[in-house]
Design an enzyme around this catalytic site. Structure first.
Site, short mmCIF file in Angstrom:
data_model
loop_
_atom_site.label_atom_id
_atom_site.label_comp_id
_atom_site.label_asym_id
_atom_site.label_seq_id
_atom_site.Cartn_x
_atom_site.Cartn_y
_atom_site.Cartn_z
NE ARG A 36 -4.20 -1.80 1.94
CZ ARG A 36 -5.20 -1.96 2.78
NH1 ARG A 36 -5.17 -1.39 3.97
NH2 ARG A 36 -6.26 -2.70 2.45
CE LYS A 222 -18.67 -17.05 8.62
NZ LYS A 222 -18.96 -16.35 9.87
N GLY A 377 -9.00 -8.76 0.14
CA GLY A 377 -7.74 -9.03 0.83
C GLY A 377 -7.16 -10.41 0.59
N GLY A 400 -12.47 -4.00 1.62
CA GLY A 400 -13.88 -3.65 1.79
C GLY A 400 -14.36 -2.65 0.77
#
Length: 419
Positions: A36, A222, A377, A400
């Site tokens: 990053r 999930k 991620g 996100g």
């Protein structure tokens, strides 16, 4: 979506305040992954080349209060004590990141132990021409993430007092309406950095008008965390590959036996609905047809299951060879590929096969003129682990944020920069 970018800004002699996403993993005060930080260098170097009065950088680094509470609870269970300041210095203070950046670019980076206030102002005032300043972690100030607009505005005004131009290059926090990521854009002329511009340039067409055929690969544990992105991708995808733990909820919804595999029983009906919707929209959904399995969640020698159905004593932890061949065939002629989430427990050497093989297939498409975008991620960690990140068209820095963008949501940090 068109953004105001730093190419359009007059930066010469100006005090520039820039939000970056230097929320990097830390261990004992040392940066563990500088992806990053390096992603922001293009914008940093461009701004410095314009000869500003100075460049102020600000970022969050974890969430100090939450991070310490979690670590303290763990220490108490182990009968240990934890010193708060020692913990912050090792994990949440930006001073170590400032020093890392200075070594990376070969220029001094002054550090302010305050995010705003008299010390921050003094450090800025004493900076040399075109000097760089790093402010303390924005989340040490509770106003940064406050739900009260007035508190966020108060902090944003203090940050604005340090500059004359605001630049946001922190795509990873663009989905948060925080003081330094969105509110500040209302108090200074605001522009997007090159990383922010690049993220939008690659992600926006996937949601609005991708080159077709488009294949979407969605994995991870999930279904519950990916419902909105699955529904959004159905609008433009030709094929939707569903892998990882979430695939077993879909397989169970189809009536298959899944053994001890991870299943969200509360989302069986949601999976049925998504499968029905895909059929109506003529979108092909591919699920695993064989598995690498184990009786326990551990990095052990896998048991190969040459069938869709799993026996009661096994859990599926990776896609098998036939599944990979099926997915690879679907990817062959794709013009756009978007990938969010791994196809198995790639962190385990014995269960990295599916993710690694598909990563190689996706990486080969760029050379054929395909657009390949990896976000999230875990999938980013996977392509980095396999040394394939540079062979992708774009690897998103926002976990996100990229997920919410793919869901079709308007991200506050980006809306504030629109033309």
């Amino acid at each position: 979506m068109e953004l105001r970018t730093i190419r359009e800004a007059d930066l010469a002699g100006k005090k520039v305040v820039m939000r970056v996403d230097f929320n990097v993993p830390m261990k004992e005060g040392k940066v563990q992954d500088d992806t990053r930080i390096k992603a922001a260098l293009e914008s940093i170097n461009y701004i410095l080349a314009q000869k500003p009065r100075y460049l102020v950088l600000m970022s969050h680094l974890g969430d100090p209060k939450k991070d310490f509470k979690k670590a303290q609870e763990k220490a108490e269970k182990e009968g240990k004590s934890l010193d708060q300041e020692t913990f912050f210095a090792a994990k949440n203070r930006m001073k170590n990141v400032a020093e890392y950046l200075a070594n990376l670019i070969g220029k001094p980076v002054a550090f302010s132990a305050q995010t705003t206030g008299t010390q921050a102002q003094a450090v800025c005032d004493s900076a040399p021409e075109s000097g760089i300043i790093m402010l303390e972690n924005t989340r040490f100030d509770s106003r940064e993430t406050s739900k009260e607009a007035s508190e966020r505005e108060a902090m944003a005004k203090e940050l604005a007092s340090l500059g004359e131009v605001y630049v946001n290059d922190a795509f990873g926090t663009a989905h948060r309406a925080h003081a330094s990521t969105e509110t500040l854009a209302h108090f200074l002329p605001a522009y997007a950095g090159f990383l922010m511009e690049k993220e939008v340039a690659y992600l926006d067409p996937i949601v609005s008008n991708p080159q077709k055929p488009m294949v979407a690969i969605v994995g991870g544990a999930k279904v519950s965390s990916k419902i909105a992105v699955l529904e959004s991708l159905l609008k433009n995808a030709h094929t939707l590959i569903i892998g990882g733990g979430m695939a077993f909820t879909f397989l169970k919804a189809q009536g298959h036996t899944v053994g001890k595999s991870l299943v969200e029983d509360d989302f069986i009906d949601t999976a049925k609905s998504l499968l029905a919707k895909a059929k109506e929209m003529n979108v092909q959904i591919l699920l695993p047809v064989d598995h690498l399995a184990s009786a326990e969640f551990a990095d052990v020698e896998p048991t190969y299951v040459d069938a869709i159905d799993l026996p009661e004593n096994l859990m599926g932890l990776d896609a098998g060879k036939k599944s990979v061949e099926l997915y690879a065939k679907a990817l062959e002629n794709a013009k756009t590929v978007v990938w969010n989430g791994p196809l198995g427990v790639f962190e385990f050497k014995h269960f990295e096969f599916g993710t690694h093989e598909i990563a190689k297939v996706v990486a080969s498409l760029k050379a054929k003129g395909g657009i390949t975008v990896v976000g999230g991620g875990d999938s980013v960690a996977a392509v980095n682990k396999f040394g394939l990140a540079e062979k992708m068209s774009h690897v998103s820095t926002g976990g996100g944020a990229s997920l919410e963008y793919l869901e079709g949501k308007a991200l506050p940090g980006i809306v504030a920069l629109k033309k």
